[in-house]
Scaffold this motif. Sequence first.
Motif, PDB file in Angstrom:
ATOM      1  N   GLY A   1     107.498   7.913 -12.260  1.00 51.75           N
ATOM      2  CA  GLY A   1     107.718   7.255 -13.540  1.00 51.75           C
ATOM      3  C   GLY A   1     109.018   6.482 -13.561  1.00 51.75           C
ATOM      4  O   GLY A   1     109.357   5.785 -12.599  1.00 51.75           O
ATOM      5  N   CYS A   2     109.768   6.637 -14.649  1.00 56.35           N
ATOM      6  CA  CYS A   2     110.908   5.753 -14.917  1.00 56.35           C
ATOM      7  C   CYS A   2     112.191   6.160 -14.226  1.00 56.35           C
ATOM      8  O   CYS A   2     113.165   5.424 -14.263  1.00 56.35           O
ATOM      9  N   MET A   3     112.247   7.350 -13.637  1.00 57.27           N
ATOM     10  CA  MET A   3     113.510   7.730 -12.964  1.00 57.27           C
ATOM     11  C   MET A   3     113.208   8.353 -11.612  1.00 57.27           C
ATOM     12  O   MET A   3     112.159   8.962 -11.403  1.00 57.27           O
ATOM     13  N   VAL A   4     114.153   8.174 -10.694  1.00 58.24           N
ATOM     14  CA  VAL A   4     113.978   8.668  -9.320  1.00 58.24           C
ATOM     15  C   VAL A   4     115.098   9.622  -8.906  1.00 58.24           C
ATOM     16  O   VAL A   4     115.078  10.141  -7.784  1.00 58.24           O
ATOM     17  N   ASN A   5     116.036   9.873  -9.819  1.00 59.36           N
ATOM     18  CA  ASN A   5     117.074  10.864  -9.523  1.00 59.36           C
ATOM     19  C   ASN A   5     117.910  11.109 -10.775  1.00 59.36           C
ATOM     20  O   ASN A   5     117.799  10.375 -11.767  1.00 59.36           O
TER      21      ASN A   5
ATOM     22  N   TYR B   1     106.098  -2.522  -8.161  1.00 60.39           N
ATOM     23  CA  TYR B   1     105.220  -3.655  -7.838  1.00 60.39           C
ATOM     24  C   TYR B   1     105.359  -3.906  -6.334  1.00 60.39           C
ATOM     25  O   TYR B   1     105.814  -4.963  -5.892  1.00 60.39           O
ATOM     26  N   SER B   2     104.982  -2.950  -5.536  1.00 64.13           N
ATOM     27  CA  SER B   2     105.175  -3.033  -4.088  1.00 64.13           C
ATOM     28  C   SER B   2     104.228  -2.041  -3.414  1.00 64.13           C
ATOM     29  O   SER B   2     103.661  -1.177  -4.086  1.00 64.13           O
ATOM     30  N   THR B   3     104.083  -2.158  -2.129  1.00 61.96           N
ATOM     31  CA  THR B   3     103.050  -1.363  -1.444  1.00 61.96           C
ATOM     32  C   THR B   3     103.482   0.074  -1.177  1.00 61.96           C
ATOM     33  O   THR B   3     102.631   0.955  -1.045  1.00 61.96           O
ATOM     34  N   HIS B   4     104.789   0.315  -1.059  1.00 64.07           N
ATOM     35  CA  HIS B   4     105.275   1.666  -0.761  1.00 64.07           C
ATOM     36  C   HIS B   4     106.583   1.908  -1.496  1.00 64.07           C
ATOM     37  O   HIS B   4     107.319   0.972  -1.796  1.00 64.07           O
ATOM     38  N   ILE B   5     106.884   3.195  -1.707  1.00 64.18           N
ATOM     39  CA  ILE B   5     108.184   3.569  -2.269  1.00 64.18           C
ATOM     40  C   ILE B   5     108.593   4.913  -1.670  1.00 64.18           C
ATOM     41  O   ILE B   5     107.728   5.744  -1.344  1.00 64.18           O
ATOM     42  N   VAL B   6     109.891   5.113  -1.522  1.00 68.93           N
ATOM     43  CA  VAL B   6     110.441   6.382  -1.027  1.00 68.93           C
ATOM     44  C   VAL B   6     111.186   7.040  -2.185  1.00 68.93           C
ATOM     45  O   VAL B   6     112.075   6.418  -2.781  1.00 68.93           O
ATOM     46  N   VAL B   7     110.792   8.281  -2.519  1.00 70.02           N
ATOM     47  CA  VAL B   7     111.367   8.967  -3.685  1.00 70.02           C
ATOM     48  C   VAL B   7     111.623  10.430  -3.339  1.00 70.02           C
ATOM     49  O   VAL B   7     110.817  11.063  -2.647  1.00 70.02           O
ATOM     50  N   ASP B   8     112.716  10.972  -3.849  1.00 68.97           N
ATOM     51  CA  ASP B   8     113.022  12.395  -3.697  1.00 68.97           C
ATOM     52  C   ASP B   8     111.871  13.224  -4.295  1.00 68.97           C
ATOM     53  O   ASP B   8     111.389  12.918  -5.386  1.00 68.97           O
ATOM     54  N   GLN B   9     111.484  14.287  -3.599  1.00 71.28           N
ATOM     55  CA  GLN B   9     110.321  15.084  -4.014  1.00 71.28           C
ATOM     56  C   GLN B   9     110.413  15.599  -5.458  1.00 71.28           C
ATOM     57  O   GLN B   9     109.392  15.756  -6.126  1.00 71.28           O
ATOM     58  N   ASP B  10     111.616  15.853  -5.950  1.00 67.30           N
ATOM     59  CA  ASP B  10     111.766  16.431  -7.282  1.00 67.30           C
ATOM     60  C   ASP B  10     111.422  15.447  -8.395  1.00 67.30           C
ATOM     61  O   ASP B  10     111.298  15.837  -9.555  1.00 67.30           O
ATOM     62  N   PHE B  11     111.293  14.167  -8.057  1.00 70.88           N
ATOM     63  CA  PHE B  11     110.979  13.151  -9.063  1.00 70.88           C
ATOM     64  C   PHE B  11     109.583  12.565  -8.844  1.00 70.88           C
ATOM     65  O   PHE B  11     109.258  11.501  -9.367  1.00 70.88           O
ATOM     66  N   VAL B  12     108.774  13.298  -8.067  1.00 66.89           N
ATOM     67  CA  VAL B  12     107.392  12.880  -7.789  1.00 66.89           C
ATOM     68  C   VAL B  12     106.451  13.842  -8.517  1.00 66.89           C
ATOM     69  O   VAL B  12     106.619  15.057  -8.433  1.00 66.89           O
ATOM     70  N   LEU B  13     105.494  13.282  -9.261  1.00 67.28           N
ATOM     71  CA  LEU B  13     104.569  14.072 -10.079  1.00 67.28           C
ATOM     72  C   LEU B  13     103.225  14.236  -9.377  1.00 67.28           C
ATOM     73  O   LEU B  13     102.821  13.370  -8.593  1.00 67.28           O
ATOM     74  N   ARG B  14     102.551  15.316  -9.690  1.00 69.98           N
ATOM     75  CA  ARG B  14     101.184  15.546  -9.230  1.00 69.98           C
ATOM     76  C   ARG B  14     100.245  14.858 -10.221  1.00 69.98           C
ATOM     77  O   ARG B  14     100.353  15.096 -11.429  1.00 69.98           O
ATOM     78  N   VAL B  15      99.350  13.988  -9.729  1.00 65.43           N
ATOM     79  CA  VAL B  15      98.422  13.282 -10.631  1.00 65.43           C
ATOM     80  C   VAL B  15      97.043  13.920 -10.487  1.00 65.43           C
ATOM     81  O   VAL B  15      96.388  13.765  -9.453  1.00 65.43           O
ATOM     82  N   PRO B  16      96.588  14.644 -11.515  1.00 67.37           N
ATOM     83  CA  PRO B  16      95.313  15.369 -11.411  1.00 67.37           C
ATOM     84  C   PRO B  16      94.152  14.428 -11.093  1.00 67.37           C
ATOM     85  O   PRO B  16      94.088  13.306 -11.616  1.00 67.37           O
ATOM     86  N   THR B  17      93.246  14.898 -10.247  1.00 68.66           N
ATOM     87  CA  THR B  17      92.140  14.035  -9.795  1.00 68.66           C
ATOM     88  C   THR B  17      91.111  13.794 -10.900  1.00 68.66           C
ATOM     89  O   THR B  17      90.277  12.903 -10.779  1.00 68.66           O
ATOM     90  N   GLU B  18      91.171  14.563 -12.002  1.00 66.90           N
ATOM     91  CA  GLU B  18      90.232  14.323 -13.116  1.00 66.90           C
ATOM     92  C   GLU B  18      90.495  12.970 -13.776  1.00 66.90           C
ATOM     93  O   GLU B  18      89.618  12.417 -14.447  1.00 66.90           O
TER      94      GLU B  18
END
Length: 347
Positions: free
Chosen positions: A88-92, A130-147
């Motif tokens: 989302g809006c923050m990465v650290n 707006y890019s093909t890849h991003i590198v983010v610290d694991q603590d700022f990465v969310l799980r997106v439910p497959t539903e």
Amino acid sequence: MLTVNAIAAPSATEPLVRTTVERRDLGAHDILIEISYAGICHSDIHTVRGDWGPVAYPLTVGHEIVGHVTAVGAEVTRHAVGDRVGVGCMVNSCRECANCRAGQEQYCENGNTGTYAAVDRDGTVTQGGYSTHIVVDQDFVLRVPTEIPIEAAAPLLCAGITTYSPLAHWNAGPGKKVAVVGMGGLGHMAVKLAAAMGAEVTVLSQTLGKKDDGLAFGAQHYYATSDPATFEALRNGFDLIVNTVSAPIDINQYLSLLRLDGTLVSVGAPPEPLPVQVFSLFGARRSFAGSSIGGIAETQEMLDFCAERGIAAEVEVIGADQVNDAYERVLSSDVRYRFVIDINTLR
Ligand code: NAP
Ligand code: ZN
Ligand code: ZN
């Protein structure tokens, strides 16, 4: 360093163009995400156009990011290769202040690190989704439910959490009358979420043009703010008003719609001030508040709530070359209800 395809604004006044951005080498706690879709938030437009102050160009924006994990650093435990994830809006953030420790990283006392246009720990300026890849610290990465359909999940990472957080904080629920001002990207999520929480929802839109949609999203009432009779009819009517409008509005008119002890919370972020007459507050011990996105744990809670309740954004998927046209449509309130970029068109 990884050089990846992206779309960037060369300046505040030129159209966005195809380019590349650099992503840092994976640190021990970093995750490499191959991005599938990126939502277009009105904040992206405010930022690239310099509405909120000067930024460094070229700038790649985008903070409604969904994709899959393609590599992880040596000490990553929270996500694995192949996982469907979001940013989302923050990465650290500092992780040490009282607010960070309370899971309110968005209110980090030392300033959270925005997903774009912020100075990162290594001194570089962050570049968004707006890019093909991003590198983010694991603590700022969310799980997106497959539903949740993946393209319709992207806008939850900003529009979803930015409306969920104040609705939850001010206890939108059964017996509460909630009004949502402006039914664009944030507003349509506010309607869906407030209705799912059990509140009685009213939309206050400029016209009645989107009434059928608003009622389908769960609103019970829909009024046009261009009609002065609306403000007479709804006086003292609401416990909570969520203002999502990106432009200045006469906030005093809206405050008069709050009942005793009601709160008007602005999540809309126009560059201009919103002058408040204190008498608008006195009349019913009203509060005027603001709210910024949401914490990481709360963002995960919101994603899980949406998965359970079958809630997602209404999206119009576009290609990389349609972003400039989409910006113009957002600026003219011609959005139904979130543009999402298919990042495959950038590869
Ligand atoms: P959006 O999709 O453009 O929606 C804004 C809506 O406001 C429009 O659809 C329109 O709704 C209404 N509106 C626009 N101009 C208006 C005007 N001149 N007078 C009255 N109503 C008007 O934008 P968004 O992406 O939802 O973002 C909305 C605002 O929230 C932006 O300022 C954005 O920067 C801010 N934001 C804040 C946060 C935060 O953390 N607080 C997070 C994300 C975004 P109707 O057509 O229904 O009238
Ligand atoms: Zn946003
Ligand atoms: Zn902090």
